[in-house]
Write an enzyme that holds these catalytic residues in place. Structure first.
Site, PDB file in Angstrom:
ATOM      1  CE1 TYR A 283      -2.889   2.490   5.165  1.00 21.38           C
ATOM      2  CE2 TYR A 283      -0.547   2.829   4.829  1.00 21.38           C
ATOM      3  CZ  TYR A 283      -1.649   2.004   4.815  1.00 21.38           C
ATOM      4  OH  TYR A 283      -1.507   0.695   4.432  1.00 21.38           O
TER       5      TYR A 283
ATOM      6  CB  CYS B 108     -10.010  23.042  18.886  1.00 22.41           C
ATOM      7  SG  CYS B 108     -10.048  23.874  20.446  1.00 22.41           S
TER       8      CYS B 108
ATOM      9  N   GLY C 191       0.852  -1.193   0.000  1.00 21.88           N
ATOM     10  CA  GLY C 191       0.000   0.000   0.000  1.00 21.88           C
ATOM     11  C   GLY C 191       0.881   1.233   0.000  1.00 21.88           C
ATOM     12  NE  ARG C 192       3.928   2.595   5.408  1.00 22.23           N
ATOM     13  CZ  ARG C 192       3.132   3.090   6.336  1.00 22.23           C
ATOM     14  NH1 ARG C 192       2.978   4.388   6.437  1.00 22.23           N
ATOM     15  NH2 ARG C 192       2.494   2.300   7.190  1.00 22.23           N
TER      16      ARG C 192
HETATM   17  C1  LIG Z   1      -3.367  -7.190   5.606  1.00 22.37           C
HETATM   18  C2  LIG Z   1      -2.625  -5.997   5.143  1.00 22.37           C
HETATM   19  N1  LIG Z   1      -2.094  -6.005   3.920  1.00 22.37           N
HETATM   20  C3  LIG Z   1      -1.431  -4.938   3.450  1.00 22.37           C
HETATM   21  C4  LIG Z   1      -1.270  -3.793   4.204  1.00 22.37           C
HETATM   22  C5  LIG Z   1      -0.534  -2.651   3.592  1.00 22.37           C
HETATM   23  O1  LIG Z   1       0.579  -2.303   4.304  1.00 22.37           O
HETATM   24  P1  LIG Z   1       1.554  -1.191   3.713  1.00 22.37           P
HETATM   25  O2  LIG Z   1       0.722  -0.020   3.366  1.00 22.37           O
HETATM   26  O3  LIG Z   1       2.478  -0.910   4.820  1.00 22.37           O
HETATM   27  O4  LIG Z   1       2.216  -1.778   2.521  1.00 22.37           O
HETATM   28  C6  LIG Z   1      -1.803  -3.735   5.494  1.00 22.37           C
HETATM   29  C7  LIG Z   1      -1.634  -2.567   6.354  1.00 22.37           C
HETATM   30  O5  LIG Z   1      -0.740  -2.475   7.138  1.00 22.37           O
HETATM   31  C8  LIG Z   1      -2.491  -4.880   5.975  1.00 22.37           C
HETATM   32  O6  LIG Z   1      -3.028  -4.882   7.181  1.00 22.37           O
HETATM   33  N1  LIG Z   2      -2.583   3.299   8.738  1.00 25.24           N
HETATM   34  C1  LIG Z   2      -1.285   2.788   9.012  1.00 25.24           C
HETATM   35  C2  LIG Z   2      -0.951   1.516   8.330  1.00 25.24           C
HETATM   36  C3  LIG Z   2      -2.018   0.477   8.322  1.00 25.24           C
HETATM   37  C4  LIG Z   2      -1.881  -0.501   9.409  1.00 25.24           C
HETATM   38  C5  LIG Z   2      -3.002  -1.493   9.349  1.00 25.24           C
HETATM   39  N2  LIG Z   2      -2.662  -2.778   8.773  1.00 25.24           N
HETATM   40  C6  LIG Z   2      -0.239   3.863   8.762  1.00 25.24           C
HETATM   41  O1  LIG Z   2      -0.549   4.958   8.504  1.00 25.24           O
HETATM   42  O2  LIG Z   2       0.925   3.619   8.872  1.00 25.24           O
END
Ligand SMILES: Cc1ncc(COP(=O)(O)O)c(C=O)c1O
Ligand SMILES: N[C@@H](CCCC[NH3+])C(=O)O
Length: 436
Positions: free
Chosen positions: A391, A362, A293-294
């Site tokens: 995120y 606030c 994701g990130r």
């Molecule tokens: C099951 C699962 N897969 C994938 C991700 C994506 O993680 P990241 O954004 O750190 O790659 C997450 C979030 O942490 C997750 O909980």
């Molecule tokens: N929301 C989190 C990551 C997702 C964690 C949940 N699997 C972040 O900003 O780092």
């Protein structure tokens, strides 16, 4: 120079440029706060994963973890790049379907999937449900029975390892709300239930050890642990996994302290490890799935703010306040996450002071950056905070009834609005009157 480590440039006017577009012009055109993504960087990150699997000749799915940033536009890019999509709610599933993602390439996650979510998954024939707990096994089975359908499933397990990351984004440890424990018999029980279940095709295992991880070592450890279980299941039931989903969590650069490794290294190491184990176990190589994701959207995005008020507390600290804050980026308040910021309109000026960047909510905890070296700031300057693509928008809120910011995509010198800024009308649009 430090900026060289990020995918943004400084142009001849001394302004930060992203995707060939001047950020000061973007701030003037769309207003602030503004999320800006360089689509070319997103594509490049997608290709690092997808192409490496292809080069290694390994069957794989790279499923974008859409929780990092879900919208029609980003999912259209993800689709163009051939990725699958991981969703964790009806809303994310709905968005993926609306964006035209092939349902077979959608995987549903979640530690408390509702019957509506599971119904939606079954009715839309999505590719896979990642089963998380015993309650869900019963619920899914009854829905599949009712629809007289069969669904591919894998189970999420917790390998019992701790990743070096913030406690709130650690997910693979034993004491976690997610998944079945591999060591206390729960994963075995789930395996038996699903193997004998005529409504599911039980394909394999999933684990996600956490987020913002900078080395391959823990992924290897997690894979080793999964294979310990697969050895047992092959011996006891002749089970041969078709899929191994090793999750996401690949780290990116937020600040100078972060030293990310190239994304293809993760893929290479995972493939090497799974190959070794598969050979030892004498089984065909399972499909390898990952869920970044990130690392797909994180450093492709920045947020632009306008500096407003400033507060000098002699002998204590200088604060500058911006026109956003925890409503567009909750991560500093939630995880003490660190970010780098600089003046988008004077990016070459020497840093001659240190300020802390406050949001406008606030809330004393509404701080974006503590102790940032920066040139002397004037109210009206544009502050860019870097690597806010993951995120940020997806965890945004309307606290203090602040409107969610707009999102702009840039690519090859062109900019396009892809999420409109919320209006005050949007904010009250769900309010109902209590007057008779
Ligand atoms: C099951 C699962 N897969 C994938 C991700 C994506 O993680 P990241 O954004 O750190 O790659 C997450 C979030 O942490 C997750 O909980
Ligand atoms: N929301 C989190 C990551 C997702 C964690 C949940 N699997 C972040 O900003 O780092």
């Amino acid at each position: 120079m430090f900026m060289d480590q990020y995918p943004y440039q400084i142009n001849s006017l001394g302004h930060i440029e992203i995707g060939g577009v001047d950020t000061v012009e973007l701030a003037n055109k769309y207003g602030t706060p503004l999320y800006v993504y360089d689509v070319a960087v997103i594509r490049e990150r997608c290709r690092s994963f997808v192409d490496t699997f292809k080069q290694l000749g390994v069957r794989a799915q790279v499923a974008y973890a859409s929780k990092a940033f879900s919208s029609i536009a980003i999912l259209q890019v993800i689709k163009q790049e051939g990725l699958s999509v991981d969703v964790v709610s009806e809303g994310e599933l709905y968005t993926a379907l609306q964006a035209g993602i092939n349902p077979e390439k959608i995987h549903l996650h979640g530690n408390n999937k509702s019957s509506r979510e599971l119904e939606m998954a079954v009715e839309n024939h999505i590719g896979c449900v990642v089963v998380d707990n015993f309650f869900e096994i019963e619920l899914l089975t009854s829905i599949l029975k009712h629809h007289n359908k069969k669904m591919d499933v894998i189970i999420r397990v917790t390998p019992g390892i701790k990743s070096k990351t913030h406690q709130y984004i650690m997910t693979g440890n034993e004491d976690s709300k997610f998944g079945f424990d591999l060591h206390n018999g729960q994963a075995d029980e789930a395996f038996h239930l699903l193997l004998e279940n005529p409504h599911v095709n039980f394909k394999g295992l999933h684990c996600h050890i956490g987020s913002q991880i900078f080395d391959t070592e823990r992924f290897v450890t997690a894979t080793n642990i999964l294979f310990n279980k697969l050895v047992e299941w092959k011996d006891s039931h002749g089970f041969i996994p078709k899929v191994l989903n090793l999750g996401g969590g690949f780290g990116i650069r937020y600040t100078e302290e972060d030293q990310p490794i190239p994304l293809h290294h993760y893929v290479e190491k995972l493939v090497e490890t799974v190959k070794e184990h598969s050979e030892q176990l004498d089984i065909p190589l399972p499909e390898i799935w990952i869920e970044p994701g990130r690392s797909i959207v994180g450093d492709a995005g920045i947020t632009l703010y306008t500096v407003g008020s400033q507060k000098h507390i002699p002998g204590v600290r200088d604060y500058i306040s911006v026109d956003g804050g925890m409503t567009d980026n909750i991560r500093p308040a939630l995880y003490q996450a660190k970010y780098h910021g600089l003046l988008a309109n004077r990016a070459n000026d020497a840093n001659d002071t240190v300020v802390s960047v406050a949001g406008k909510c606030c809330e004393s905890g509404d701080m974006l950056i503590w102790d940032l070296p920066i040139p002397k700031v004037n109210s009206g300057d544009i502050l860019a905070i870097l690597s806010t693509g993951a995120y940020g928008y997806s965890m945004a809120s309307n606290y203090n009834r602040i409107q969610r910011a707009a999102v702009v995509f840039v690519e090859n010198g062109q900019d396009k609005l892809v999420i409109k800024r919320e209006t005050y009308e949007d904010i009250i649009s769900h309010d109902l009157s209590y007057e008779s």
